[in-house]
Design a protein around this motif. Structure first.
Motif, PDB file in Angstrom:
ATOM      1  N   VAL A  83      -4.231  -4.352  16.549  1.00  0.00           N
ATOM      2  CA  VAL A  83      -4.032  -5.796  16.485  1.00  0.00           C
ATOM      3  C   VAL A  83      -5.081  -6.482  17.345  1.00  0.00           C
ATOM      4  N   PRO A  84      -5.924  -7.344  16.773  1.00  0.00           N
ATOM      5  CA  PRO A  84      -6.966  -8.014  17.557  1.00  0.00           C
ATOM      6  C   PRO A  84      -6.378  -8.780  18.746  1.00  0.00           C
ATOM      7  N   GLY A  85      -7.000  -8.623  19.904  1.00  0.00           N
ATOM      8  CA  GLY A  85      -6.591  -9.356  21.095  1.00  0.00           C
ATOM      9  C   GLY A  85      -5.431  -8.754  21.859  1.00  0.00           C
ATOM     10  N   SER A  86      -4.847  -7.675  21.365  1.00  0.00           N
ATOM     11  CA  SER A  86      -3.701  -7.078  22.037  1.00  0.00           C
ATOM     12  C   SER A  86      -4.150  -6.294  23.263  1.00  0.00           C
ATOM     13  N   ARG A  87      -3.360  -6.362  24.334  1.00  0.00           N
ATOM     14  CA  ARG A  87      -3.650  -5.606  25.548  1.00  0.00           C
ATOM     15  C   ARG A  87      -2.556  -4.567  25.843  1.00  0.00           C
ATOM     16  N   SER A  88      -1.605  -4.426  24.953  1.00  0.00           N
ATOM     17  CA  SER A  88      -0.535  -3.438  25.119  1.00  0.00           C
ATOM     18  C   SER A  88      -0.410  -2.601  23.864  1.00  0.00           C
ATOM     19  N   SER A  89       0.301  -1.498  23.993  1.00  0.00           N
ATOM     20  CA  SER A  89       0.526  -0.596  22.858  1.00  0.00           C
ATOM     21  C   SER A  89       1.974  -0.131  22.880  1.00  0.00           C
ATOM     22  N   THR A  90       2.549  -0.035  21.697  1.00  0.00           N
ATOM     23  CA  THR A  90       3.866   0.572  21.557  1.00  0.00           C
ATOM     24  C   THR A  90       3.715   1.813  20.696  1.00  0.00           C
ATOM     25  N   VAL A 128       0.853  -1.190   0.000  1.00  0.00           N
ATOM     26  CA  VAL A 128       0.000   0.000   0.000  1.00  0.00           C
ATOM     27  C   VAL A 128       0.887   1.237   0.000  1.00  0.00           C
ATOM     28  N   ALA A 129       0.722   2.081  -1.020  1.00  0.00           N
ATOM     29  CA  ALA A 129       1.500   3.313  -1.106  1.00  0.00           C
ATOM     30  C   ALA A 129       1.041   4.295  -0.043  1.00  0.00           C
ATOM     31  N   LEU A 130       1.984   5.128   0.423  1.00  0.00           N
ATOM     32  CA  LEU A 130       1.707   6.121   1.457  1.00  0.00           C
ATOM     33  C   LEU A 130       2.035   7.516   0.918  1.00  0.00           C
ATOM     34  N   PRO A 131       1.170   8.063   0.055  1.00  0.00           N
ATOM     35  CA  PRO A 131       1.430   9.389  -0.518  1.00  0.00           C
ATOM     36  C   PRO A 131       1.395  10.469   0.552  1.00  0.00           C
ATOM     37  N   LEU A 132       2.263  11.440   0.431  1.00  0.00           N
ATOM     38  CA  LEU A 132       2.318  12.505   1.424  1.00  0.00           C
ATOM     39  C   LEU A 132       1.124  13.447   1.340  1.00  0.00           C
ATOM     40  N   ASP A 133       0.445  13.458   0.204  1.00  0.00           N
ATOM     41  CA  ASP A 133      -0.684  14.386   0.031  1.00  0.00           C
ATOM     42  C   ASP A 133      -2.036  13.703   0.215  1.00  0.00           C
ATOM     43  N   LEU A 134      -2.060  12.497   0.772  1.00  0.00           N
ATOM     44  CA  LEU A 134      -3.316  11.788   1.006  1.00  0.00           C
ATOM     45  C   LEU A 134      -3.709  11.944   2.474  1.00  0.00           C
ATOM     46  N   PRO A 135      -4.807  12.676   2.763  1.00  0.00           N
ATOM     47  CA  PRO A 135      -5.141  12.980   4.163  1.00  0.00           C
ATOM     48  C   PRO A 135      -5.499  11.755   5.001  1.00  0.00           C
ATOM     49  N   GLU A 136      -6.250  10.823   4.437  1.00  0.00           N
ATOM     50  CA  GLU A 136      -6.700   9.663   5.204  1.00  0.00           C
ATOM     51  C   GLU A 136      -6.519   8.388   4.403  1.00  0.00           C
ATOM     52  N   LEU A 137      -6.154   7.322   5.117  1.00  0.00           N
ATOM     53  CA  LEU A 137      -5.953   6.024   4.490  1.00  0.00           C
ATOM     54  C   LEU A 137      -6.291   4.956   5.512  1.00  0.00           C
ATOM     55  N   SER A 138      -7.005   3.908   5.077  1.00  0.00           N
ATOM     56  CA  SER A 138      -7.381   2.835   5.974  1.00  0.00           C
ATOM     57  C   SER A 138      -7.433   1.529   5.199  1.00  0.00           C
ATOM     58  N   PHE A 139      -6.893   0.450   5.775  1.00  0.00           N
ATOM     59  CA  PHE A 139      -6.950  -0.854   5.116  1.00  0.00           C
ATOM     60  C   PHE A 139      -6.708  -1.940   6.165  1.00  0.00           C
ATOM     61  N   THR A 140      -7.075  -3.159   5.802  1.00  0.00           N
ATOM     62  CA  THR A 140      -6.874  -4.308   6.682  1.00  0.00           C
ATOM     63  C   THR A 140      -5.665  -5.091   6.198  1.00  0.00           C
ATOM     64  N   ALA A 141      -4.726  -5.323   7.093  1.00  0.00           N
ATOM     65  CA  ALA A 141      -3.515  -6.068   6.775  1.00  0.00           C
ATOM     66  C   ALA A 141      -3.657  -7.509   7.240  1.00  0.00           C
ATOM     67  N   SER A 142      -2.636  -8.318   7.010  1.00  0.00           N
ATOM     68  CA  SER A 142      -2.678  -9.726   7.383  1.00  0.00           C
ATOM     69  C   SER A 142      -2.966  -9.879   8.876  1.00  0.00           C
ATOM     70  N   GLY A 143      -3.709 -10.946   9.204  1.00  0.00           N
ATOM     71  CA  GLY A 143      -4.087 -11.170  10.593  1.00  0.00           C
ATOM     72  C   GLY A 143      -5.214 -10.282  11.060  1.00  0.00           C
ATOM     73  N   ASP A 144      -5.943  -9.666  10.115  1.00  0.00           N
ATOM     74  CA  ASP A 144      -7.067  -8.775  10.434  1.00  0.00           C
ATOM     75  C   ASP A 144      -6.650  -7.545  11.238  1.00  0.00           C
ATOM     76  N   ALA A 145      -5.415  -7.135  11.093  1.00  0.00           N
ATOM     77  CA  ALA A 145      -4.966  -5.900  11.732  1.00  0.00           C
ATOM     78  C   ALA A 145      -5.474  -4.708  10.926  1.00  0.00           C
ATOM     79  N   LEU A 146      -6.046  -3.730  11.618  1.00  0.00           N
ATOM     80  CA  LEU A 146      -6.559  -2.536  10.955  1.00  0.00           C
ATOM     81  C   LEU A 146      -5.485  -1.454  10.973  1.00  0.00           C
ATOM     82  N   VAL A 147      -5.047  -1.035   9.794  1.00  0.00           N
ATOM     83  CA  VAL A 147      -4.037   0.017   9.663  1.00  0.00           C
ATOM     84  C   VAL A 147      -4.732   1.286   9.192  1.00  0.00           C
ATOM     85  N   ARG A 148      -4.490   2.379   9.923  1.00  0.00           N
ATOM     86  CA  ARG A 148      -5.034   3.671   9.526  1.00  0.00           C
ATOM     87  C   ARG A 148      -3.925   4.716   9.548  1.00  0.00           C
ATOM     88  N   ARG A 149      -4.082   5.702   8.688  1.00  0.00           N
ATOM     89  CA  ARG A 149      -3.076   6.769   8.574  1.00  0.00           C
ATOM     90  C   ARG A 149      -3.777   8.091   8.343  1.00  0.00           C
TER      91      ARG A 149
END
Length: 463
Positions: free
Chosen positions: A40-47, A5-26
């Motif tokens: 990440v589904p089921g995660s109880r911590s954040s980095t 998935v490309a990450l253009p600098l001029d794109l205000p919002e981006l959202s997609f589902t990655a492997s393992g049903d992880a939701l990626v938003r930008r």
């Protein structure tokens, strides 16, 4: 998710589902701040990480031509933990210690990151503290001098470690006067010479809204994260109404690299010698990086690798032996390492070079390719069990390659690698200028005939 998935600098919002049903938003805010999350589904911590695309290679171009400015990036990394108008250094430490969290920072050759790992309920605190550090460090003069001593001790510790020394010497030897060849932490001389004004200038020039990238992986709600980051930096006085485009990414064109030295020898009366052989490598975004991963795995990436089997298992000449590939925006280093008795250093160096030469000439077998695929895919999947790895992947994707590649896409690319691809890549590397770096009770004659002293043509920029 199909493909990167490309990450253009001029794109205000981006959202997609990655492997393992992880939701990626930008989100790219009008001020230029970029915020990326991976839930990440089921995660109880954040980095969480606060990034700037400024590392040790940037000190000359960003700060002028005075060598005393070198080391400012690493110096600043230390100083941001020393206090703000609203928090002392102890306050910052207590914030994380009292919740069982971890916090630290790293300075690289092309970026700096301040990060923390906490329980999901403590993520707002982590964002608030890191944002305060990032935006409002006071760089107190007394603390500056105290930290100068701390950094000098850190450098002295590294200088006592032959593995650290040989690594620095190899990069200098392979990359010559390219900025990537300089030590990340500076040297004792540059740290002694750098001034608070120089570090303050570095801070003001590079820690702005358009420079900031915030990445969070694990248990995270993206909308809440955006609100938390926005509130934290606004309370520090950042003007978020001023429109600004994020800073441009570095050029991906391969830089011209001229070898610094054919042989870099540091004589030390150590019981063991450490030897590294290196070539100019490939940029981080090179399309052949999957083939490079296979090459590295087969040559020296594990206990079944050629180097491990030949040097350690068959001959018993080393305990640690491996190969590695380091890629940056416009250059890289490919190398081999071994630690051995000084009397065996010449023999071990010849074995390293010989095994690589045979791989470049004859390629790899189908069985080696299958093992490499298994090793690389398994290690990648296991690494992604940790939110730290996912947070770091978001940051590197945003700052370096400009695209997000999930595990499924990485495995698809890996499956496309053929033995012919690996052989061609190895042959190209083997045709480049070889440098040798060694630390130990050695004389230059040990490596006589191993490296050519005539400098070949520099690597040319490629499209």
């Amino acid at each position: 998710m199909n493909g990167a998935v490309a990450l253009p600098l001029d794109l205000p919002e981006l959202s997609f589902t990655a492997s393992g049903d992880a939701l990626v938003r930008r989100s790219v805010l009008p001020s230029g701040i970029r915020i990326l999350s991976e839930r990440v589904p089921g995660s109880r911590s954040s980095t969480v990480g606060f990034w700037v695309a400024v590392g040790s290679r940037d000190e000359l171009s960003a700060l002028g031509t005075t060598p005393s400015r070198y080391g400012s990036t690493h110096f600043l990394e230390h100083l941001l933990f020393k206090g703000t108008p609203s928090r002392t250094a102890l306050d910052i430490a207590v914030s994380f210690d009292q919740v069982g969290g971890e916090h630290n920072a790293l300075t690289g050759k092309e970026y700096t990151c301040y990060y923390a790992k906490v329980q999901d309920r403590d993520l707002p605190m982590a964002v608030s503290v890191l944002a305060d550090m990032f935006t409002s460090s006071v760089l107190d003069a007394a603390e500056f001098e105290n930290e100068r001593g701390v950094i000098l001790e850190e450098l002295a510790m590294a200088d006592d470690d032959p593995n650290d020394v040989v690594g620095e010497r190899l990069f200098e030897a392979v990359l010559g006067d390219h900025p990537l060849g300089r030590p990340v932490g500076g040297s004792a001389d540059t740290i002694k010479a750098v001034t608070r004004d120089a570090v303050w200038q570095h801070y003001g020039a590079n820690y702005r809204p358009q420079d900031l990238v915030v990445t969070v992986a694990g248990a995270v709600d993206h909308d809440e994260l955006v609100a938390q980051v926005t509130a934290a930096v606004a309370s520090a006085g950042w003007d978020l109404t001023a429109l600004s485009r994020p800073v441009e990414r570095r050029t991906a064109a391969l830089a011209e690299v001229r070898r610094g030295e054919a042989l870099s020898l540091t004589r030390r009366p150590n019981e063991q010698a450490v030897v590294m052989l290196g070539y100019p490598g490939f940029a981080a975004a090179d399309d052949r990086r999957s083939a490079l991963g296979v090459l590295n795995s087969v040559l020296g990436g594990g206990m079944s690798s050629r180097l491990f089997q030949e040097v350690r298992e068959k001959r018993g000449l080393a305990y640690s032996v491996y190969s590695f590939a380091s890629g940056y925006s416009d250059a890289g280093v490919f190398g081999m390492y071994a630690g051995c008795s000084p009397k065996n250093a010449g023999t071990v160096a010849e074995l390293l070079l010989g095994e690589f030469g045979r791989l470049a000439a004859d390629g790899i077998t189908d069985g080696e390719l299958a093992r490499a695929r298994g090793q690389l895919s398994g290690s990648a999947a296991l690494a992604l069990e940790d939110s730290d790895t996912r947070m770091s992947r978001l940051g590197r994707s945003e700052l370096t390659t400009g695209e997000f590649t999930d595990l499924d896409e990485a495995l698809r690319r890996l499956d496309e690698v053929t033995p012919a691809d690996v052989r061609a890549l190895a042959a190209e590397l083997a045709g480049r200028a070889l440098s040798v770096a060694a630390v130990g009770a050695l004389d230059a004659e040990v490596f006589a005939g191993l490296v050519e002293t005539d400098e070949p043509e520099p690597l040319k920029a490629v499209s």
